[in-house]
Design a protein around this motif. Structure first.
Motif, PDB file in Angstrom:
ATOM      1  N   LEU A 148     -52.270 -80.418  44.792  1.00 60.25           N
ATOM      2  CA  LEU A 148     -52.429 -79.225  44.035  1.00 60.25           C
ATOM      3  C   LEU A 148     -52.542 -77.966  44.916  1.00 60.25           C
ATOM      4  O   LEU A 148     -52.466 -76.905  44.349  1.00 60.25           O
ATOM      5  N   THR A 149     -52.645 -77.843  46.128  1.00 64.68           N
ATOM      6  CA  THR A 149     -52.886 -76.797  47.055  1.00 64.68           C
ATOM      7  C   THR A 149     -51.726 -77.065  48.046  1.00 64.68           C
ATOM      8  O   THR A 149     -52.113 -77.144  49.312  1.00 64.68           O
ATOM      9  N   PRO A 150     -50.436 -76.990  47.786  1.00 67.06           N
ATOM     10  CA  PRO A 150     -49.210 -77.286  48.609  1.00 67.06           C
ATOM     11  C   PRO A 150     -49.160 -76.158  49.858  1.00 67.06           C
ATOM     12  O   PRO A 150     -48.755 -76.400  50.855  1.00 67.06           O
ATOM     13  N   LEU A 151     -49.731 -74.973  49.597  1.00 66.12           N
ATOM     14  CA  LEU A 151     -49.629 -74.008  50.727  1.00 66.12           C
ATOM     15  C   LEU A 151     -50.387 -74.229  52.232  1.00 66.12           C
ATOM     16  O   LEU A 151     -50.410 -73.726  53.000  1.00 66.12           O
ATOM     17  N   ASP A 152     -51.515 -75.175  51.781  1.00 67.09           N
ATOM     18  CA  ASP A 152     -52.557 -75.485  52.598  1.00 67.09           C
ATOM     19  C   ASP A 152     -51.965 -76.853  53.548  1.00 67.09           C
ATOM     20  O   ASP A 152     -52.148 -77.831  53.082  1.00 67.09           O
ATOM     21  N   PHE A 153     -50.801 -76.612  54.305  1.00 66.00           N
ATOM     22  CA  PHE A 153     -50.253 -77.540  54.904  1.00 66.00           C
ATOM     23  C   PHE A 153     -50.809 -78.403  55.770  1.00 66.00           C
ATOM     24  O   PHE A 153     -50.534 -79.602  55.780  1.00 66.00           O
ATOM     25  N   ARG A 154     -52.055 -78.099  56.454  1.00 64.60           N
ATOM     26  CA  ARG A 154     -52.772 -79.023  57.148  1.00 64.60           C
ATOM     27  C   ARG A 154     -53.437 -80.102  56.110  1.00 64.60           C
ATOM     28  O   ARG A 154     -53.492 -81.252  56.655  1.00 64.60           O
ATOM     29  N   PHE A 198     -46.441 -84.091  52.580  1.00 64.57           N
ATOM     30  CA  PHE A 198     -46.129 -83.323  53.682  1.00 64.57           C
ATOM     31  C   PHE A 198     -44.778 -83.408  54.468  1.00 64.57           C
ATOM     32  O   PHE A 198     -44.032 -82.410  54.507  1.00 64.57           O
ATOM     33  N   TYR A 199     -44.109 -84.699  54.477  1.00 65.38           N
ATOM     34  CA  TYR A 199     -42.829 -84.649  55.090  1.00 65.38           C
ATOM     35  C   TYR A 199     -41.789 -84.184  53.895  1.00 65.38           C
ATOM     36  O   TYR A 199     -40.590 -83.699  54.508  1.00 65.38           O
ATOM     37  N   ALA A 200     -41.968 -84.585  52.764  1.00 68.95           N
ATOM     38  CA  ALA A 200     -40.922 -83.933  51.748  1.00 68.95           C
ATOM     39  C   ALA A 200     -41.111 -82.471  51.764  1.00 68.95           C
ATOM     40  O   ALA A 200     -39.897 -81.885  51.621  1.00 68.95           O
ATOM     41  N   GLN A 201     -42.100 -81.636  51.948  1.00 60.93           N
ATOM     42  CA  GLN A 201     -42.215 -80.289  51.930  1.00 60.93           C
ATOM     43  C   GLN A 201     -41.615 -79.912  53.168  1.00 60.93           C
ATOM     44  O   GLN A 201     -40.818 -78.871  53.249  1.00 60.93           O
ATOM     45  N   TYR A 202     -42.081 -80.463  54.403  1.00 57.28           N
ATOM     46  CA  TYR A 202     -41.528 -80.250  55.443  1.00 57.28           C
ATOM     47  C   TYR A 202     -39.762 -80.111  55.847  1.00 57.28           C
ATOM     48  O   TYR A 202     -39.343 -79.224  56.243  1.00 57.28           O
ATOM     49  N   ARG A 203     -39.330 -80.975  54.988  1.00 53.59           N
ATOM     50  CA  ARG A 203     -37.782 -80.958  54.791  1.00 53.59           C
ATOM     51  C   ARG A 203     -37.192 -79.669  54.433  1.00 53.59           C
ATOM     52  O   ARG A 203     -36.062 -79.544  54.803  1.00 53.59           O
ATOM     53  N   ILE A 204     -37.755 -78.952  53.503  1.00 45.83           N
ATOM     54  CA  ILE A 204     -37.108 -77.969  52.808  1.00 45.83           C
ATOM     55  C   ILE A 204     -37.494 -76.490  53.254  1.00 45.83           C
ATOM     56  O   ILE A 204     -37.293 -75.421  52.994  1.00 45.83           O
ATOM     57  N   LYS A 233     -41.150 -74.799  59.988  1.00 44.81           N
ATOM     58  CA  LYS A 233     -41.559 -76.185  60.502  1.00 44.81           C
ATOM     59  C   LYS A 233     -42.017 -76.150  62.002  1.00 44.81           C
ATOM     60  O   LYS A 233     -42.913 -76.847  62.530  1.00 44.81           O
ATOM     61  N   ALA A 234     -41.621 -75.030  62.833  1.00 42.85           N
ATOM     62  CA  ALA A 234     -42.060 -75.050  64.185  1.00 42.85           C
ATOM     63  C   ALA A 234     -43.663 -74.615  64.098  1.00 42.85           C
ATOM     64  O   ALA A 234     -44.239 -75.302  65.136  1.00 42.85           O
ATOM     65  N   TYR A 235     -43.989 -73.531  63.492  1.00 43.25           N
ATOM     66  CA  TYR A 235     -45.372 -73.292  63.245  1.00 43.25           C
ATOM     67  C   TYR A 235     -46.310 -74.355  62.863  1.00 43.25           C
ATOM     68  O   TYR A 235     -47.107 -74.621  63.707  1.00 43.25           O
ATOM     69  N   ALA A 236     -45.874 -75.022  61.952  1.00 50.72           N
ATOM     70  CA  ALA A 236     -46.606 -76.232  61.298  1.00 50.72           C
ATOM     71  C   ALA A 236     -47.173 -77.223  62.263  1.00 50.72           C
ATOM     72  O   ALA A 236     -47.889 -77.823  62.513  1.00 50.72           O
TER      73      ALA A 236
END
Length: 459
Positions: A367-373, A383-389, A395-398
Protein backbone atom coordinates in the motif's frame (compact mmCIF):
# COMPACT_ATOMS: atom_id res chain seq x y z
CA UNK A 1 19.20 -7.35 -11.64
CA UNK A 2 22.93 -8.08 -11.69
CA UNK A 3 23.51 -5.05 -9.46
CA UNK A 4 21.30 -6.67 -6.80
CA UNK A 5 23.18 -9.95 -7.13
CA UNK A 6 26.56 -8.24 -6.74
CA UNK A 7 25.37 -6.40 -3.61
CA UNK A 8 23.83 -9.52 -2.06
CA UNK A 9 20.29 -8.16 -2.33
CA UNK A 10 19.03 -11.18 -4.26
CA UNK A 11 20.14 -14.82 -4.15
CA UNK A 12 22.18 -14.09 -1.05
CA UNK A 13 22.74 -16.57 1.78
CA UNK A 14 22.08 -19.60 -0.44
CA UNK A 15 23.77 -22.94 0.31
CA UNK A 16 26.57 -23.78 -2.11
CA UNK A 17 26.68 -27.22 -3.74
CA UNK A 18 30.01 -27.68 -5.48
CA UNK A 19 31.66 -30.99 -4.50
CA UNK A 20 31.12 -33.89 -6.93
CA UNK A 21 29.68 -36.07 -4.17
CA UNK A 22 27.11 -33.45 -3.15
CA UNK A 23 26.15 -32.78 -6.76
CA UNK A 24 25.70 -36.53 -7.31
CA UNK A 25 23.60 -36.80 -4.15
CA UNK A 26 21.44 -33.86 -5.25
CA UNK A 27 20.97 -35.42 -8.69
CA UNK A 28 19.86 -38.68 -7.09
CA UNK A 29 17.26 -36.82 -5.05
CA UNK A 30 16.19 -34.65 -7.99
CA UNK A 31 15.65 -37.72 -10.17
CA UNK A 32 13.72 -39.39 -7.35
CA UNK A 33 11.33 -36.43 -7.11
CA UNK A 34 11.09 -35.17 -10.68
CA UNK A 35 12.72 -37.71 -12.99
CA UNK A 36 15.23 -35.05 -14.09
CA UNK A 37 18.93 -34.44 -13.51
CA UNK A 38 21.07 -31.34 -13.74
CA UNK A 39 24.19 -31.11 -15.86
CA UNK A 40 25.69 -28.34 -13.71
CA UNK A 41 28.88 -29.01 -11.77
CA UNK A 42 28.10 -26.39 -9.10
CA UNK A 43 25.05 -24.38 -8.03
CA UNK A 44 23.33 -22.83 -5.02
CA UNK A 45 20.15 -23.93 -3.27
CA UNK A 46 17.63 -22.35 -0.92
CA UNK A 47 16.09 -23.86 2.23
CA UNK A 48 13.92 -26.16 0.07
CA UNK A 49 16.77 -27.27 -2.21
CA UNK A 50 15.56 -25.13 -5.12
CA UNK A 51 18.40 -23.77 -7.24
CA UNK A 52 17.93 -20.64 -9.38
CA UNK A 53 20.72 -21.90 -11.66
CA UNK A 54 18.93 -25.22 -12.22
CA UNK A 55 15.63 -23.40 -12.64
CA UNK A 56 17.28 -21.40 -15.42
CA UNK A 57 18.79 -24.58 -16.90
CA UNK A 58 15.39 -26.30 -16.96
CA UNK A 59 13.47 -23.17 -17.94
CA UNK A 60 11.22 -24.01 -15.00
CA UNK A 61 11.43 -22.08 -11.74
CA UNK A 62 8.76 -24.38 -10.27
CA UNK A 63 10.60 -27.65 -10.87
CA UNK A 64 10.27 -28.43 -7.14
CA UNK A 65 6.84 -26.83 -6.79
CA UNK A 66 4.52 -28.27 -9.45
CA UNK A 67 1.29 -26.27 -9.78
CA UNK A 68 2.64 -24.01 -7.03
CA UNK A 69 0.69 -25.95 -4.45
CA UNK A 70 2.62 -28.78 -2.75
CA UNK A 71 6.24 -27.69 -2.39
CA UNK A 72 8.78 -30.50 -2.61
CA UNK A 73 12.15 -30.17 -0.92
CA UNK A 74 15.66 -31.60 -0.99
CA UNK A 75 17.79 -31.34 2.17
CA UNK A 76 21.48 -31.94 1.62
CA UNK A 77 22.39 -30.39 4.96
CA UNK A 78 20.66 -28.88 7.98
CA UNK A 79 22.74 -25.77 7.22
CA UNK A 80 20.12 -24.96 4.58
CA UNK A 81 17.81 -23.82 7.38
CA UNK A 82 19.24 -20.27 7.37
CA UNK A 83 18.79 -19.87 3.61
CA UNK A 84 15.82 -18.00 2.13
CA UNK A 85 12.93 -19.63 0.28
CA UNK A 86 12.84 -18.47 -3.33
CA UNK A 87 9.71 -18.29 -5.49
CA UNK A 88 7.51 -18.83 -2.44
CA UNK A 89 3.87 -19.14 -3.43
CA UNK A 90 2.69 -18.98 0.19
CA UNK A 91 4.05 -16.73 2.92
CA UNK A 92 3.90 -19.58 5.46
CA UNK A 93 6.04 -22.09 3.53
CA UNK A 94 9.44 -21.00 4.80
CA UNK A 95 8.22 -20.89 8.40
CA UNK A 96 6.95 -24.46 8.11
CA UNK A 97 10.18 -25.73 6.55
CA UNK A 98 12.32 -23.95 9.14
CA UNK A 99 10.31 -25.32 12.04
CA UNK A 100 10.41 -28.83 10.60
CA UNK A 101 14.21 -28.68 10.35
CA UNK A 102 14.57 -27.20 13.84
CA UNK A 103 12.32 -29.83 15.42
CA UNK A 104 14.05 -32.73 13.64
CA UNK A 105 17.58 -31.37 13.42
CA UNK A 106 19.34 -34.27 15.16
CA UNK A 107 17.54 -36.88 13.07
CA UNK A 108 17.98 -34.91 9.84
CA UNK A 109 21.69 -34.53 10.56
CA UNK A 110 22.05 -38.29 11.02
CA UNK A 111 19.99 -39.05 7.92
CA UNK A 112 21.77 -36.51 5.70
CA UNK A 113 25.12 -38.15 6.51
CA UNK A 114 23.84 -41.35 4.90
CA UNK A 115 21.69 -39.97 2.10
CA UNK A 116 19.78 -36.96 0.83
CA UNK A 117 16.49 -36.18 2.60
CA UNK A 118 13.54 -35.46 0.31
CA UNK A 119 9.99 -34.55 1.12
CA UNK A 120 6.92 -32.48 0.43
CA UNK A 121 4.67 -29.92 2.11
CA UNK A 122 1.42 -31.79 1.66
CA UNK A 123 -2.04 -30.26 1.78
CA UNK A 124 -5.47 -31.52 0.77
CA UNK A 125 -5.40 -30.29 -2.84
CA UNK A 126 -2.91 -30.69 -5.67
CA UNK A 127 -3.85 -27.77 -7.89
CA UNK A 128 -5.83 -24.56 -7.63
CA UNK A 129 -8.82 -24.09 -9.90
CA UNK A 130 -10.39 -21.08 -8.16
CA UNK A 131 -9.73 -18.77 -5.18
CA UNK A 132 -12.16 -20.87 -3.16
CA UNK A 133 -9.62 -23.70 -3.18
CA UNK A 134 -7.30 -21.59 -1.03
CA UNK A 135 -9.67 -21.99 1.88
CA UNK A 136 -9.23 -25.76 1.83
CA UNK A 137 -5.57 -25.25 2.77
CA UNK A 138 -6.00 -25.51 6.52
CA UNK A 139 -3.20 -27.86 7.64
CA UNK A 140 0.14 -28.54 5.97
CA UNK A 141 1.79 -31.88 6.71
CA UNK A 142 5.50 -32.40 6.15
CA UNK A 143 6.36 -35.81 4.70
CA UNK A 144 10.06 -36.63 4.47
CA UNK A 145 12.50 -39.50 4.16
CA UNK A 146 15.83 -40.23 2.52
CA UNK A 147 15.91 -41.30 -1.11
CA UNK A 148 16.78 -44.78 0.17
CA UNK A 149 13.91 -44.83 2.65
CA UNK A 150 16.04 -44.92 5.82
CA UNK A 151 13.37 -43.30 7.99
CA UNK A 152 10.67 -45.72 6.85
CA UNK A 153 13.06 -48.64 7.35
CA UNK A 154 13.81 -47.31 10.83
CA UNK A 155 10.09 -47.31 11.66
CA UNK A 156 9.77 -50.88 10.35
CA UNK A 157 12.76 -51.98 12.43
CA UNK A 158 11.33 -50.29 15.54
CA UNK A 159 8.06 -52.14 14.97
CA UNK A 160 9.86 -55.48 14.70
CA UNK A 161 11.91 -54.75 17.82
CA UNK A 162 8.66 -54.13 19.69
CA UNK A 163 7.31 -57.44 18.44
CA UNK A 164 10.57 -59.19 19.38
CA UNK A 165 10.41 -57.80 22.91
CA UNK A 166 6.68 -58.27 23.50
CA UNK A 167 5.69 -61.48 21.73
CA UNK A 168 6.21 -64.61 23.88
CA UNK A 169 7.81 -66.53 21.01
CA UNK A 170 9.82 -63.61 19.65
CA UNK A 171 13.15 -65.06 20.77
CA UNK A 172 12.55 -68.16 18.63
CA UNK A 173 11.06 -66.42 15.57
CA UNK A 174 13.89 -66.89 13.04
CA UNK A 175 12.03 -64.98 10.31
CA UNK A 176 11.51 -61.96 12.58
CA UNK A 177 15.15 -61.99 13.70
CA UNK A 178 16.34 -62.23 10.08
CA UNK A 179 14.18 -59.25 9.13
CA UNK A 180 15.60 -57.23 12.02
CA UNK A 181 19.17 -58.05 10.99
CA UNK A 182 18.51 -57.10 7.38
CA UNK A 183 16.80 -53.81 8.30
CA UNK A 184 19.56 -52.92 10.75
CA UNK A 185 22.09 -53.14 7.90
CA UNK A 186 20.12 -50.35 6.27
CA UNK A 187 19.35 -48.18 9.29
CA UNK A 188 22.20 -48.71 11.73
CA UNK A 189 21.66 -48.62 15.49
CA UNK A 190 18.29 -46.89 15.91
CA UNK A 191 18.51 -47.24 19.70
CA UNK A 192 21.56 -44.95 19.91
CA UNK A 193 20.69 -42.87 16.84
CA UNK A 194 16.91 -42.69 16.30
CA UNK A 195 16.05 -41.88 12.69
CA UNK A 196 12.31 -41.36 12.99
CA UNK A 197 11.13 -37.92 11.85
CA UNK A 198 8.31 -36.22 13.67
CA UNK A 199 5.16 -36.24 11.56
CA UNK A 200 3.47 -32.98 12.40
CA UNK A 201 0.78 -30.82 10.89
CA UNK A 202 1.25 -27.07 10.68
CA UNK A 203 -1.87 -24.93 10.60
CA UNK A 204 -2.20 -22.53 7.71
CA UNK A 205 -3.90 -19.56 9.38
CA UNK A 206 -3.71 -16.11 7.84
CA UNK A 207 -1.38 -15.98 4.84
CA UNK A 208 -0.37 -14.33 1.59
CA UNK A 209 -0.25 -16.18 -1.70
CA UNK A 210 1.08 -15.05 -5.05
CA UNK A 211 -1.68 -17.01 -6.80
CA UNK A 212 -4.42 -15.02 -8.55
CA UNK A 213 -2.26 -11.92 -8.76
CA UNK A 214 -1.58 -11.87 -5.01
CA UNK A 215 -4.08 -12.44 -2.21
CA UNK A 216 -4.01 -11.75 1.52
CA UNK A 217 -6.26 -14.23 3.29
CA UNK A 218 -7.31 -13.28 6.82
CA UNK A 219 -9.57 -16.10 7.92
CA UNK A 220 -8.46 -16.27 11.56
CA UNK A 221 -9.16 -12.59 12.20
CA UNK A 222 -12.07 -11.31 14.27
CA UNK A 223 -13.67 -10.08 11.04
CA UNK A 224 -12.48 -12.16 8.11
CA UNK A 225 -11.33 -10.73 4.78
CA UNK A 226 -9.59 -11.51 1.52
CA UNK A 227 -7.57 -8.63 0.05
CA UNK A 228 -6.51 -8.89 -3.59
CA UNK A 229 -3.65 -7.02 -5.19
CA UNK A 230 -5.89 -6.66 -8.26
CA UNK A 231 -9.49 -7.40 -9.13
CA UNK A 232 -10.67 -10.98 -8.77
CA UNK A 233 -12.76 -12.30 -11.64
CA UNK A 234 -15.14 -13.95 -9.22
CA UNK A 235 -15.68 -13.61 -5.48
CA UNK A 236 -18.59 -16.00 -5.11
CA UNK A 237 -18.21 -18.64 -2.48
CA UNK A 238 -15.31 -17.06 -0.62
CA UNK A 239 -15.99 -17.80 3.08
CA UNK A 240 -14.99 -14.36 4.39
CA UNK A 241 -16.93 -11.29 5.43
CA UNK A 242 -15.18 -8.90 3.03
CA UNK A 243 -13.47 -9.25 -0.35
CA UNK A 244 -11.36 -6.17 -1.05
CA UNK A 245 -8.72 -4.90 -3.44
CA UNK A 246 -5.75 -2.65 -2.66
CA UNK A 247 -7.76 0.23 -4.13
CA UNK A 248 -10.33 -0.04 -1.32
CA UNK A 249 -8.47 2.28 1.07
CA UNK A 250 -11.35 2.99 3.46
CA UNK A 251 -12.43 -0.63 3.70
CA UNK A 252 -8.87 -1.86 4.30
CA UNK A 253 -8.34 0.84 6.92
CA UNK A 254 -11.56 -0.20 8.68
CA UNK A 255 -10.55 -3.86 8.54
CA UNK A 256 -7.10 -3.22 10.03
CA UNK A 257 -8.50 -1.02 12.79
CA UNK A 258 -11.46 -3.23 13.71
CA UNK A 259 -9.13 -6.20 14.08
CA UNK A 260 -6.55 -4.14 16.04
CA UNK A 261 -3.80 -5.14 13.60
CA UNK A 262 -1.96 -1.81 13.24
CA UNK A 263 -0.56 1.09 15.23
CA UNK A 264 0.89 4.48 14.35
CA UNK A 265 4.61 4.66 13.62
CA UNK A 266 4.84 7.42 16.22
CA UNK A 267 2.81 5.56 18.86
CA UNK A 268 5.98 4.56 20.76
CA UNK A 269 7.70 7.96 20.71
CA UNK A 270 8.13 10.92 18.38
CA UNK A 271 11.94 11.13 18.14
CA UNK A 272 12.38 7.73 16.50
CA UNK A 273 9.25 8.27 14.40
CA UNK A 274 10.54 11.57 13.03
CA UNK A 275 13.69 9.89 11.75
CA UNK A 276 11.70 7.07 10.15
CA UNK A 277 9.28 9.46 8.48
CA UNK A 278 12.09 11.72 7.25
CA UNK A 279 13.59 8.75 5.45
CA UNK A 280 10.23 8.00 3.86
CA UNK A 281 10.24 11.60 2.62
CA UNK A 282 13.70 11.06 1.14
CA UNK A 283 12.51 7.99 -0.74
CA UNK A 284 9.62 9.94 -2.28
CA UNK A 285 11.99 12.74 -3.34
CA UNK A 286 14.36 10.20 -4.89
CA UNK A 287 11.50 8.75 -6.92
CA UNK A 288 10.57 12.19 -8.30
CA UNK A 289 14.19 13.13 -9.00
CA UNK A 290 14.91 9.82 -10.73
CA UNK A 291 11.86 10.24 -12.96
CA UNK A 292 13.22 13.66 -13.95
CA UNK A 293 16.58 12.22 -14.98
CA UNK A 294 18.67 13.39 -12.01
CA UNK A 295 22.03 11.78 -11.34
CA UNK A 296 21.62 10.17 -7.92
CA UNK A 297 25.10 8.76 -7.37
CA UNK A 298 26.58 9.64 -3.97
CA UNK A 299 23.64 11.79 -2.87
CA UNK A 300 24.63 13.67 0.30
CA UNK A 301 22.32 15.29 2.85
CA UNK A 302 23.05 18.64 1.20
CA UNK A 303 22.18 17.18 -2.20
CA UNK A 304 18.94 15.82 -0.75
CA UNK A 305 17.95 19.27 0.54
CA UNK A 306 18.67 20.70 -2.91
CA UNK A 307 16.46 18.07 -4.54
CA UNK A 308 13.65 18.78 -2.07
CA UNK A 309 13.75 22.49 -2.88
CA UNK A 310 13.90 21.81 -6.62
CA UNK A 311 10.97 19.40 -6.74
CA UNK A 312 8.93 20.50 -3.71
CA UNK A 313 6.08 21.93 -5.75
CA UNK A 314 5.69 18.81 -7.89
CA UNK A 315 6.03 16.16 -5.19
CA UNK A 316 3.00 13.87 -4.67
CA UNK A 317 0.39 14.46 -1.96
CA UNK A 318 1.90 11.70 0.17
CA UNK A 319 5.04 13.77 0.61
CA UNK A 320 3.30 16.91 1.84
CA UNK A 321 1.02 14.95 4.19
CA UNK A 322 3.97 13.11 5.79
CA UNK A 323 5.95 16.37 5.96
CA UNK A 324 3.13 18.00 7.92
CA UNK A 325 3.16 15.15 10.46
CA UNK A 326 6.95 15.43 10.81
CA UNK A 327 6.69 19.17 11.52
CA UNK A 328 4.09 18.65 14.25
CA UNK A 329 5.99 15.78 15.85
CA UNK A 330 9.23 17.78 15.83
CA UNK A 331 7.39 20.67 17.50
CA UNK A 332 6.07 18.37 20.23
CA UNK A 333 2.46 18.72 19.11
CA UNK A 334 -0.13 15.99 19.42
CA UNK A 335 -0.87 14.28 16.12
CA UNK A 336 -4.25 12.54 16.08
CA UNK A 337 -4.97 9.29 14.29
CA UNK A 338 -5.21 10.17 10.58
CA UNK A 339 -8.20 9.47 8.37
CA UNK A 340 -8.06 7.06 5.42
CA UNK A 341 -8.52 10.04 3.08
CA UNK A 342 -5.12 11.31 4.22
CA UNK A 343 -2.61 10.46 1.45
CA UNK A 344 -0.07 9.62 4.17
CA UNK A 345 -2.42 7.26 5.99
CA UNK A 346 -0.75 3.90 5.32
CA UNK A 347 2.75 5.44 5.44
CA UNK A 348 2.05 6.35 9.06
CA UNK A 349 1.13 2.79 10.10
CA UNK A 350 2.96 -0.37 11.06
CA UNK A 351 1.75 -3.69 12.38
CA UNK A 352 1.20 -4.19 16.07
CA UNK A 353 3.24 -6.99 17.66
CA UNK A 354 1.05 -10.03 17.05
CA UNK A 355 1.34 -13.37 15.28
CA UNK A 356 0.51 -11.89 11.86
CA UNK A 357 2.92 -8.98 12.15
CA UNK A 358 4.98 -9.99 9.12
CA UNK A 359 1.85 -10.47 7.04
CA UNK A 360 0.36 -7.09 7.96
CA UNK A 361 3.64 -5.27 7.30
CA UNK A 362 3.76 -6.99 3.92
CA UNK A 363 0.28 -5.66 3.13
CA UNK A 364 1.28 -2.15 4.25
CA UNK A 365 4.37 -2.35 2.02
CA UNK A 366 2.16 -2.95 -1.02
CA UNK A 367 0.00 0.00 0.00
CA UNK A 368 3.05 2.30 0.28
CA UNK A 369 5.18 1.46 -2.80
CA UNK A 370 7.21 4.70 -2.66
CA UNK A 371 8.86 3.40 0.52
CA UNK A 372 11.19 1.03 -1.31
CA UNK A 373 12.97 -0.01 1.91
CA UNK A 374 9.83 -1.42 3.51
CA UNK A 375 8.90 -3.02 0.20
CA UNK A 376 12.28 -4.76 0.07
CA UNK A 377 12.18 -5.92 3.69
CA UNK A 378 8.57 -7.07 3.79
CA UNK A 379 7.66 -8.07 0.24
CA UNK A 380 10.71 -8.85 -1.86
CA UNK A 381 8.81 -10.25 -4.84
CA UNK A 382 6.92 -6.95 -5.14
CA UNK A 383 10.20 -5.05 -4.73
CA UNK A 384 11.88 -7.01 -7.53
CA UNK A 385 8.85 -6.44 -9.80
CA UNK A 386 9.00 -2.68 -9.14
CA UNK A 387 12.77 -2.59 -9.49
CA UNK A 388 12.58 -3.92 -13.05
CA UNK A 389 10.58 -0.89 -14.23
CA UNK A 390 12.48 1.83 -12.34
CA UNK A 391 14.88 4.20 -14.05
CA UNK A 392 18.54 3.24 -13.80
CA UNK A 393 19.14 6.19 -11.46
CA UNK A 394 16.57 4.95 -8.95
CA UNK A 395 17.81 1.36 -9.27
CA UNK A 396 21.34 2.49 -8.42
CA UNK A 397 20.25 4.65 -5.48
CA UNK A 398 17.93 2.02 -3.97
CA UNK A 399 20.43 -0.82 -4.35
CA UNK A 400 23.32 1.09 -2.79
CA UNK A 401 21.11 2.49 -0.01
CA UNK A 402 19.88 -0.97 0.95
CA UNK A 403 23.40 -2.43 0.83
CA UNK A 404 24.85 0.36 2.96
CA UNK A 405 21.97 1.08 5.35
CA UNK A 406 20.05 -2.19 5.71
CA UNK A 407 22.31 -5.16 4.97
CA UNK A 408 24.93 -4.10 7.53
CA UNK A 409 22.39 -4.38 10.37
CA UNK A 410 19.22 -6.09 9.21
CA UNK A 411 17.91 -7.06 12.64
CA UNK A 412 18.55 -3.59 14.06
CA UNK A 413 16.85 -1.86 11.13
CA UNK A 414 13.80 -4.11 11.34
CA UNK A 415 13.46 -3.46 15.06
CA UNK A 416 13.85 0.28 14.48
CA UNK A 417 11.11 0.28 11.84
CA UNK A 418 8.70 -2.35 13.10
CA UNK A 419 9.52 -3.02 16.75
CA UNK A 420 10.49 -6.41 18.27
CA UNK A 421 10.16 -9.46 16.06
CA UNK A 422 7.12 -11.65 16.80
CA UNK A 423 7.60 -15.23 17.92
CA UNK A 424 6.34 -18.25 16.00
CA UNK A 425 3.53 -20.47 17.28
CA UNK A 426 5.51 -20.94 20.48
CA UNK A 427 4.28 -17.53 21.55
CA UNK A 428 1.11 -19.24 22.70
CA UNK A 429 2.79 -21.89 24.87
CA UNK A 430 0.91 -22.36 28.13
CA UNK A 431 2.13 -24.94 30.61
CA UNK A 432 -0.31 -24.00 33.35
CA UNK A 433 1.56 -20.90 34.53
CA UNK A 434 0.16 -18.45 31.95
CA UNK A 435 1.00 -17.78 28.29
CA UNK A 436 4.75 -17.97 27.68
CA UNK A 437 5.39 -18.45 31.41
CA UNK A 438 7.14 -21.29 33.20
CA UNK A 439 7.56 -22.08 36.92
CA UNK A 440 10.57 -19.70 37.11
CA UNK A 441 9.13 -16.86 35.05
CA UNK A 442 9.02 -15.96 31.37
CA UNK A 443 10.18 -18.64 28.92
CA UNK A 444 13.23 -17.35 27.00
CA UNK A 445 13.14 -17.45 23.21
CA UNK A 446 16.21 -18.08 21.08
CA UNK A 447 17.02 -15.66 18.28
CA UNK A 448 16.09 -17.10 14.92
CA UNK A 449 19.55 -16.64 13.39
CA UNK A 450 19.53 -14.04 10.64
CA UNK A 451 16.37 -14.75 8.75
CA UNK A 452 13.16 -12.81 8.44
CA UNK A 453 10.89 -15.67 7.82
CA UNK A 454 8.04 -14.74 4.77
CA UNK A 455 8.88 -13.13 3.47
CA UNK A 456 10.81 -14.23 4.88
CA UNK A 457 15.01 -13.10 4.58
CA UNK A 458 14.66 -13.72 0.88
CA UNK A 459 17.77 -11.91 -0.27
Amino acid sequence: MMRLVQLGLIYGNLYEVSSPSMVARYNRALEHLTGRRTGLDAFHIDISGYSPEIGDEFGDELYLNPSGCNRQFILLSVEQKTAPLLNAKFSTSRTILRRFIDENEEQLFALSIRDCVVGELVNSIYSLTSPQDLFHLTTIHVEADTVGGHSQASEELADRIDRFMSEPDGWWDDVLIAEMIELSKHTGDIIRTPLALKSQGFEQGNFHTSHYGGLYVFRDARETACIAAGKLETTEGLPVKSVLSLEDRHEIADFLNRNALVELVYAQGSTRAVNILKQKLDFIVIDAAANSGENLLDVSRRDMRTLKRRYHGSLPEEYHAIEDVVRRLAAGQDVPWPQPDDPAYFYLLRSRNHRDKLLVNRLLAELTPLDFRQLFICHKDAFYAQYRIWSDAKKAYAAHFLAAEYMVDKAGTREELFGPEPGLDEEDDDYGFGRNMGPWGAIPRDDDDDDDDDDEDDE
